[in-house]
Structures are given as C-alpha cells and as structure tokens.
Design a protein around this motif. Structure first.
Motif, PDB file in Angstrom:
ATOM      1  N   ARG A 125       0.739  -1.157   0.105  1.00  5.25           N
ATOM      2  CA  ARG A 125       0.064   0.060  -0.071  1.00  5.25           C
ATOM      3  C   ARG A 125       1.086   1.135  -0.318  1.00  5.25           C
ATOM      4  O   ARG A 125       0.228   2.343  -0.473  1.00  5.25           O
TER       5      ARG A 125
ATOM      6  N   VAL B 189       3.089   4.190  -1.127  1.00  6.07           N
ATOM      7  CA  VAL B 189       3.327   4.688  -2.371  1.00  6.07           C
ATOM      8  C   VAL B 189       4.845   5.171  -2.462  1.00  6.07           C
ATOM      9  O   VAL B 189       5.139   5.611  -1.400  1.00  6.07           O
TER      10      VAL B 189
ATOM     11  N   ARG C 198      -2.889  13.288  -2.535  1.00  4.36           N
ATOM     12  CA  ARG C 198      -3.580  12.613  -3.582  1.00  4.36           C
ATOM     13  C   ARG C 198      -3.715  11.312  -3.214  1.00  4.36           C
ATOM     14  O   ARG C 198      -4.618  10.660  -3.615  1.00  4.36           O
ATOM     15  N   TYR C 199      -2.681  10.648  -2.431  1.00  2.99           N
ATOM     16  CA  TYR C 199      -2.841   9.241  -2.225  1.00  2.99           C
ATOM     17  C   TYR C 199      -3.130   8.892  -0.981  1.00  2.99           C
ATOM     18  O   TYR C 199      -3.020   7.759  -0.302  1.00  2.99           O
ATOM     19  N   TYR C 200      -3.981   9.561  -0.230  1.00  2.00           N
ATOM     20  CA  TYR C 200      -4.356   9.646   1.239  1.00  2.00           C
ATOM     21  C   TYR C 200      -5.266   8.139   1.349  1.00  2.00           C
ATOM     22  O   TYR C 200      -5.009   7.648   2.441  1.00  2.00           O
TER      23      TYR C 200
ATOM     24  N   GLN D 277      -5.113   5.544   0.100  1.00  2.00           N
ATOM     25  CA  GLN D 277      -4.370   3.898  -0.483  1.00  2.00           C
ATOM     26  C   GLN D 277      -3.253   4.199   0.856  1.00  2.00           C
ATOM     27  O   GLN D 277      -3.052   3.100   1.311  1.00  2.00           O
ATOM     28  N   ASP D 278      -2.908   5.251   0.826  1.00  2.00           N
ATOM     29  CA  ASP D 278      -1.494   5.392   1.885  1.00  2.00           C
ATOM     30  C   ASP D 278      -1.661   6.477   2.729  1.00  2.00           C
ATOM     31  O   ASP D 278      -1.145   7.541   2.819  1.00  2.00           O
TER      32      ASP D 278
ATOM     33  N   SER E 106       1.152   9.925   3.731  1.00  2.00           N
ATOM     34  CA  SER E 106       0.353  11.076   2.919  1.00  2.00           C
ATOM     35  C   SER E 106      -0.218  12.058   3.792  1.00  2.00           C
ATOM     36  O   SER E 106      -0.395  11.527   5.053  1.00  2.00           O
TER      37      SER E 106
ATOM     38  N   PHE F 116       5.587  12.705  -4.539  1.00  2.00           N
ATOM     39  CA  PHE F 116       5.057  11.326  -5.438  1.00  2.00           C
ATOM     40  C   PHE F 116       5.245  11.081  -6.678  1.00  2.00           C
ATOM     41  O   PHE F 116       5.243  10.243  -7.329  1.00  2.00           O
TER      42      PHE F 116
END
Length: 477
Positions: free
Chosen positions: A140, A142, A207-209, A211-212, A216, A252
């Motif tokens: 998970r 990034v 942006r990827y909060y 997922q990660d 993030s 990222f």
C-alpha cells in the motif's frame, strides 16, 4: 535385642590396649566380605521399583554392619571415647571407596499453560504486527521520489573608503550568520505558505491519502499539519563550519519534487536579497542622517555669523581692528608733531602768545582721541552695539570656528553618503547553488527494508521486556 543393648552398654577397649574403635571396625567390615553388594535391577521392572529395591538393600547392609560392630566388643576400655558429633558421624571415611549417590530419574518435560500463553503472546505481539507492517509497506505504501539541491550564501566584502561603513561591515559580520538564518527559514511556516501559494501543496501531498494514509497528508489538514508534514518531506542538512546547505525534497512524482526544490531555491534567494537590501538601506540611512545633521549644523553656523555681521555692522573684525590701529598710529604721529611745535613756541614766544593756547588745545584734543581709541580695545570702551573690540573678536572667532567645523563635517558626511550610495548599487549577498535541483528516475523512499527491520526490532524488544516483567513478578509469589 536385649543382648545387643547390653553389649552396647559395655565400654569399648582402648586402642592402646589392642582393642579397636567402632569407627575402625566399621571401616574393616566395609573392607571385608560381609557387605552385600547391590543387586542389578531385574529386567522388566520399572525405574521406581528398582529405586525401592536399591533403598531396601542399602538399609539391610547398614543393619548388618551395625550388628557386626557390636559383637567383638568383649573387654571394657578404661575410658570411653567421646561421642562423635553429628558432623563427624556423617563424615565418610577417607579410606572407604567413593560411590556416586543415586538420584531419582528426572521426569519428562511437558508443555504447560504459561508456555502456550508465552507463545501466543509472541505471535500476537511480534509476528502479526510485523507481518501487517510488511504487507502495508510493500502493498500500500506509495513510492516517493527525491530531488537534491545544494547551495550556500556568498558575501562580497568590499573595502570601504569611510570609517562609518567599515564599522557597519564589522557589525554585520559579528551578527548571526546568513546560513543560520536561511536554515531556519527553510523550516519556517512563512516559506511553506509562499510555496503553497505558488503550488498547491495540500493537493500534491494528499493525492494518495486513501491508499497510503501513513505517508500522505490528510486532505483537510491545517497549516500546522502541513508544516509538520513539510519537515518530514524536506530533509535539510547544514554544516555550520562551511556554510553549505543541502536539501532532499520528497514527492510522489519526480517532476513535483524538482519543482518544489526550485521554488525553495527561488524563495531563499529572495530572502537573502531582502536581507542585503535591508543592510544597504541601513547603511544609507545612517549616512543620510549624518549628512542631514551636518547640513543643519552648517546652516546654523552660517546664520549665526550673518546675524553677527548684521548686528555689529562689521564684516571682518580683524580688518576693522587694522583700520583702528592705523587711525591710532596717525593720531599718535600728529600728537608728536604738536608737542614739538609747542616746545618751539615756548622757547621762542611769550607766555601770552595765542599760538601757545591753540597748540595746547590741539594737544589736548589729540590725547583725548587717542585715549578713546585705545579704550575701544579694552574693557571700558564701546566699539559697536555696546561691545568692545575684545568681545567682538572673541564672538567672531567662535562663530568662525563653528562654521569651519560644520563645513568639514558636511564634507565628510557628503563623502560617506556618496560611498554608501555607490555600495548600495552592488549586491553584497547572493545565493550560490553548487547542486541544482535533480530529477529522479527511480523511487528511493520510503525505505521499506529499514522501516520493516526497525519495526521488528522494537516489537521484539517490547515483547521480551514484557515477558521478563511477567516472570519476575511470578517468581516473587
């Protein structure tokens, strides 16, 4: 049994008389053939039965030895030997053959409840969290890309032609270093706000909060949270001895990391230029203030001298004094001529001659005039505006000295101001980059292996500490 007790009650013969002590008899019987050797265990018997049999045989052998010790005691000893202490009775004879003691066999080890609980605690506290952290890091988390940037603050120390600027330069050098100020500025909220205004950092880092969430930024975070996250993503290293500053900016994507690093460099350069402008403005402000003071002082000196001339109607008291001295000299010459004429008339004319009276009147008038002219130079006469020449000359000299000093000070202040204005046109501080922002090709962060190893290490240390605490409390019961 009665015979045995009776025989035991008789005194034993002395060793000097040819008798033997009970201890010597016991040693002799042990060496003899009357001792029954232990039988080997029969096949098929259990260990417990073999142990019981060995115990019975040992007890029987002790009884036989005690019976043999009491039978040969026939002659009474003159003195009964002291009874041995329990330690001496239990102490084995050094001449007797040593035999290994027979111990009970150890029971077979079996797992208990606390062992299973310890195993389950290791599974729950170490293995499962370590496995979950590994799954999160490799599934998970990034990838993050790094952009490196290195720069330093350069200063040009130009020699100053005036003392005041030299003093300002020394004062600036003694203050805190520009690199120290820049180091704190990069980690400040002001820089974060400036970069955030040019590039929406909240959208970039959140942006990827979903997922990660661990690596993030939260979408609805405040500026304080953004500042804390900024200090995680912008790693700064500073060497105070050399003044070199190196940055590692994480993002990222490689492009975003390089763009953020470039913005940091631009904003830092603006801050350094602002410091230079403030220093130059301070130097010019001091020079300008000194020039204004010199101009004002020169104006006051010239106005005072002009007012003196208007009041006394004397442009230059020195020239006026020279004229007065010339007039006094002329009067004295005329007085001398009249005195000579008077002496000639006295010798050649009669006493009632009118020429003698005229000459005497001219002599008196010349003497009065000379006295008045001389009084102008002293304290009793009046030269102009009710003052004598001594007072006028002293005041004129004081005003002349003030004017000369004001003119010299004005000339120096004007020179300082011109030098400060020339120095202000140069940039004394600027930011020099020895490593421009780089563009990464592969992700180096997060460092999964290092993080996973640290997690496993801390979990194992925590579990071992708790286990030791549990066993220490258990042993105290």
């Amino acid at each position: 049994m009665e015979s045995q007790s009776a025989l035991t009650a008789k005194p034993a013969p002395d060793s000097t008389a040819g008798g033997e002590t009970p201890r010597q008899k016991t040693t002799k019987n042990r060496k003899g053939k009357g001792k029954a050797p232990p039988r080997p265990p029969v096949k098929g018997q259990s260990r417990a039965k073999a142990k019981q049999r060995a115990t019975r045989l040992a007890a029987r052998a002790k009884e036989q030895a005690a019976q043999k010790e009491t039978k040969p005691a026939a002659k009474p000893a003159p003195k009964s030997p002291p009874k041995p202490t329990p330690k001496q009775a239990l102490k084995p004879d050094s001449k007797a053959p040593h035999k290994d003691p027979i111990y009970a066999p150890a029971r077979q080890a079996r797992a208990k409840k606390r062992h299973w609980l310890l195993l389950w605690s290791f599974l729950l506290c170490v293995l499962i969290p370590a496995g979950l952290s590994g799954v999160y890091l490799w599934e998970r988390a990034v990838d993050q890309y790094k952009s490196s940037l290195g720069f330093t603050v350069r200063r040009e120390e130009a020699p100053s032609a005036v003392d005041i600027l030299g003093g300002l330069t020394n004062l600036s050098s003694a203050s805190s270093s520009d690199s120290d100020i820049l180091f704190e500025f990069i980690q400040s909220q002001e820089l974060v706000e400036k970069v955030h205004a040019r590039m929406d950092l909240q959208s970039v880092y959140s942006r990827y909060y979903d997922q990660d969430p661990l690596f993030s930024l939260a979408p609805d975070s405040a500026i304080e949270d953004l500042l804390a996250y900024w200090q995680r993503m912008v790693q700064i290293s500073y060497a105070p001895g050399t003044g070199l500053i190196e940055l590692k900016v994480l993002a990222f994507t490689p492009e975003e990391a390089r763009a953020i690093a470039q913005m940091i460099f631009e904003e830092s350069s603006k801050m350094i230029n602002t410091l230079s402008a403030i220093a130059r403005e301070d130097a010019m402000r001091y020079a300008r203030e000194e020039l204004d003071q010199a101009v004002e002082q020169l104006k006051v000196a010239r106005q005072s001298l002009t007012a003196f001339r208007s009041r006394t109607q004397i442009v230059d008291p020195s020239a006026d004094i020279q004229l007065q001295m010339g007039l006094l000299t002329t009067l004295q010459q005329q007085l001398g001529s009249e005195l000579i004429n008077y002496d000639l008339l006295v010798t050649n004319t009669q006493a009632n001659d009118p020429r003698l009276q005229q000459t005497e009147q001219r002599i008196s008038a010349l003497r009065a005039r000379i006295r008045q002219e001389r009084e102008k130079f002293g304290g009793g006469g009046v030269a102009a505006d009710g003052d004598n020449y001594a007072t006028l000359v002293a005041e004129f000299e004081r005003l002349s000295v003030d004017r000369e000093f004001a003119e010299q000070k004005y000339a120096g202040a004007l020179q300082n101001y011109d030098a400060a204005q020339a120095e202000a046109q140069r940039q004394s501080r600027y930011l020099a980059a020895y490593l421009n922002p780089t563009l990464a090709q592969s992700a180096e962060y997060p460092r999964r292996v290092l993080i996973f190893g640290l997690v496993c290490l801390f979990l194992l240390i925590s579990w071992a500490t708790l286990a030791l605490i549990y066993y220490s409390l258990r042993d105290r019961r």
